[in-house]
Motif scaffolding. Structure first.
Motif, PDB file in Angstrom:
ATOM      1  N   LEU A 270     -18.655 -25.269 -51.472  1.00 11.09           N
ATOM      2  CA  LEU A 270     -18.342 -24.046 -50.729  1.00 11.09           C
ATOM      3  C   LEU A 270     -18.865 -22.722 -51.289  1.00 11.09           C
ATOM      4  N   MET A 271     -19.152 -21.971 -50.671  1.00  6.32           N
ATOM      5  CA  MET A 271     -19.220 -20.611 -50.206  1.00  6.32           C
ATOM      6  C   MET A 271     -18.810 -19.894 -50.561  1.00  6.32           C
ATOM      7  N   ILE A 272     -18.769 -19.246 -52.044  1.00  7.55           N
ATOM      8  CA  ILE A 272     -17.533 -17.808 -52.069  1.00  7.55           C
ATOM      9  C   ILE A 272     -18.330 -16.590 -51.618  1.00  7.55           C
ATOM     10  N   LYS A 273     -17.619 -15.947 -50.673  1.00  2.00           N
ATOM     11  CA  LYS A 273     -18.281 -14.256 -50.582  1.00  2.00           C
ATOM     12  C   LYS A 273     -17.140 -13.090 -50.484  1.00  2.00           C
ATOM     13  N   ASN A 274     -17.199 -12.391 -51.486  1.00  2.00           N
ATOM     14  CA  ASN A 274     -16.492 -11.031 -51.413  1.00  2.00           C
ATOM     15  C   ASN A 274     -14.488 -12.177 -51.759  1.00  2.00           C
ATOM     16  N   ASN A 275     -14.532 -13.133 -52.693  1.00  2.00           N
ATOM     17  CA  ASN A 275     -13.341 -13.838 -53.163  1.00  2.00           C
ATOM     18  C   ASN A 275     -13.270 -14.500 -51.465  1.00  2.00           C
ATOM     19  N   GLU A 276     -14.081 -14.627 -51.067  1.00  6.67           N
ATOM     20  CA  GLU A 276     -13.977 -15.475 -49.236  1.00  6.67           C
ATOM     21  C   GLU A 276     -14.364 -16.663 -49.695  1.00  6.67           C
ATOM     22  N   PRO A 277     -13.830 -18.310 -49.525  1.00 10.86           N
ATOM     23  CA  PRO A 277     -14.265 -19.544 -49.746  1.00 10.86           C
ATOM     24  C   PRO A 277     -14.666 -19.811 -48.396  1.00 10.86           C
ATOM     25  N   PHE A 278     -15.814 -20.368 -47.997  1.00 14.66           N
ATOM     26  CA  PHE A 278     -16.853 -20.778 -46.990  1.00 14.66           C
ATOM     27  C   PHE A 278     -16.911 -22.455 -47.321  1.00 14.66           C
ATOM     28  N   LEU A 279     -16.251 -23.146 -46.351  1.00 14.18           N
ATOM     29  CA  LEU A 279     -16.544 -24.701 -46.485  1.00 14.18           C
ATOM     30  C   LEU A 279     -18.130 -24.762 -45.856  1.00 14.18           C
ATOM     31  N   ILE A 280     -18.977 -25.466 -47.087  1.00 16.93           N
ATOM     32  CA  ILE A 280     -20.805 -25.934 -46.507  1.00 16.93           C
ATOM     33  C   ILE A 280     -20.602 -26.753 -46.749  1.00 16.93           C
ATOM     34  N   GLU A 281     -20.135 -27.995 -47.351  1.00 15.99           N
ATOM     35  CA  GLU A 281     -20.061 -29.505 -46.875  1.00 15.99           C
ATOM     36  C   GLU A 281     -18.597 -30.090 -48.063  1.00 15.99           C
ATOM     37  N   TYR A 282     -18.814 -31.906 -47.389  1.00 17.63           N
ATOM     38  CA  TYR A 282     -17.680 -32.218 -48.543  1.00 17.63           C
ATOM     39  C   TYR A 282     -18.101 -33.586 -48.982  1.00 17.63           C
ATOM     40  N   ASN A 283     -18.156 -33.601 -49.972  1.00 17.77           N
ATOM     41  CA  ASN A 283     -18.507 -34.963 -50.882  1.00 17.77           C
ATOM     42  C   ASN A 283     -17.400 -36.071 -50.365  1.00 17.77           C
ATOM     43  N   VAL A 284     -17.293 -37.202 -50.689  1.00 15.86           N
ATOM     44  CA  VAL A 284     -16.130 -37.530 -50.923  1.00 15.86           C
ATOM     45  C   VAL A 284     -16.251 -38.422 -52.175  1.00 15.86           C
ATOM     46  N   ARG A 285     -16.648 -38.844 -52.566  1.00 20.08           N
ATOM     47  CA  ARG A 285     -16.810 -38.630 -54.085  1.00 20.08           C
ATOM     48  C   ARG A 285     -16.769 -37.942 -55.230  1.00 20.08           C
ATOM     49  N   MET A 286     -16.190 -38.069 -56.591  1.00 20.26           N
ATOM     50  CA  MET A 286     -16.631 -36.885 -57.779  1.00 20.26           C
ATOM     51  C   MET A 286     -18.124 -37.031 -57.685  1.00 20.26           C
ATOM     52  N   GLY A 287     -18.541 -35.816 -57.492  1.00 20.24           N
ATOM     53  CA  GLY A 287     -19.771 -35.151 -57.950  1.00 20.24           C
ATOM     54  C   GLY A 287     -20.813 -35.901 -58.899  1.00 20.24           C
ATOM     55  N   ASP A 288     -21.700 -36.135 -58.876  1.00 18.69           N
ATOM     56  CA  ASP A 288     -23.245 -36.536 -59.845  1.00 18.69           C
ATOM     57  C   ASP A 288     -24.158 -35.188 -59.996  1.00 18.69           C
TER      58      ASP A 288
END
Length: 297
Positions: A270-288
């Motif tokens: 996510l990108m958070i701007k002024n406490n509002e979320p915008f989706l950048i991308e999804y990952n379908v697993r736990m991140g590394d």
């Protein structure tokens, strides 16, 4: 019970450490694993893309659940193959994995279900993409559509950078490219938001922030990850509720409408701007590396 973990990174080591704490688990196997997993599990030298050999190993060793770590086997359909043999698997099927396997698939889902994200254009050739770049306000973001190990995203401050990124993608730097994505640059602070789902219900599973760009001050190109911390300093109840309402719930509804209920870890970048979320991308697993900061908590 016997458990098999697929993958070879720090993420898989963290998964092994967590599984080791369970009194219900007798044996942990890793395909192929790494030096760390070898201390607490048994590494098995099988290609993670050889689904037939993995299935035979699972049956022979009476493994009761398989946990998939990395994205490529998920996108290639390992879950579908295992479930055909009635093998319990933790991870999304091939259709649900398109959330990560195709950035364009996700953008179209965002458009249809009104999920807040950057404005974007989809292009099938260099000429159209270059013409679009000439008219854009800078900076802009150029993205390869498919998997690129976290490296297929170009943040371009100059038009020449964008044109070079378009050329590299269509020339096959990240594999065959039939389309690419160009989107507006969102100014804010990044945050990773995780859920865990059994395909019917889900629970929030923490937040993190990773640092992708090389060099001090985030001046260089994106890497697969330069480190992470958890929880994100941006996390608060109000923001969490917005993320669930505006991003997670409509995404899961969109998948359900496609007959693809999500199972496993879902990771919203996510990108958070002024406490509002915008989706950048999804990952379908736990991140590394995020997994290494979240699971110990």
């Amino acid at each position: 019970m016997n458990v098999l973990i697929i993958g070879s990174g720090g993420r898989e080591h963290a998964l092994c450490v967590s599984c080791k704490k369970s009194e219900n688990i007798n044996k942990i196997f890793c395909i192929p694993g790494n030096a760390g997993t070898n201390l607490i599990a048994k590494n098995i030298s099988i290609d993670v893309n050889n689904f037939e050999k993995i299935i035979n190993f699972v049956k022979k060793n009476e493994i009761e659940i398989v946990i998939i770590g990395p994205e490529k086997p998920l996108v290639d359909g390992i879950v579908d193959n295992l479930e055909k043999h009635n093998i319990k698997t933790f991870g999304p099927n091939k259709l649900a994995s398109k959330l990560e396997g195709s950035k364009i698939f996700t953008k179209k889902l965002c458009d249809k279900y009104k999920i807040p994200t950057a404005k974007f254009g989809i292009f099938k050739n260099s000429n159209d993409a270059n013409n679009f770049v000439e008219k854009c306000n800078l900076p802009i973001v150029v993205k390869a559509d498919g998997l690129a190990s976290g490296k297929g995203v170009y943040i371009c401050n100059e038009r020449d950078e964008a044109i070079n990124a378009i050329k590299e993608i269509f020339d096959g730097k990240f594999g065959l490219a039939e389309e690419l994505l160009i989107e507006e640059f969102l100014d804010g602070e990044e945050m990773s938001f995780f859920i865990i789902s059994d395909g019917e219900t889900y629970l929030p599973f923490g937040t993190a922030q990773d640092h992708k760009r090389v060099f001090e001050g985030d001046r260089g190109k994106n890497t697969g990850g330069m480190g992470a911390y958890s929880p994100s300093r941006l996390e608060n109840d109000n923001l969490n509720n917005k993320i669930i309402k505006k991003i997670i719930n409509p995404t899961l509804k969109g998948l359900k409408d496609l007959n693809a209920n999500f199972k496993g870890f879902l990771y919203a970048g996510l990108m958070i701007k002024n406490n509002e979320p915008f989706l950048i991308e999804y990952n379908v697993r736990m991140g590394d590396p995020e997994c290494q900061t979240i699971l110990p908590k």
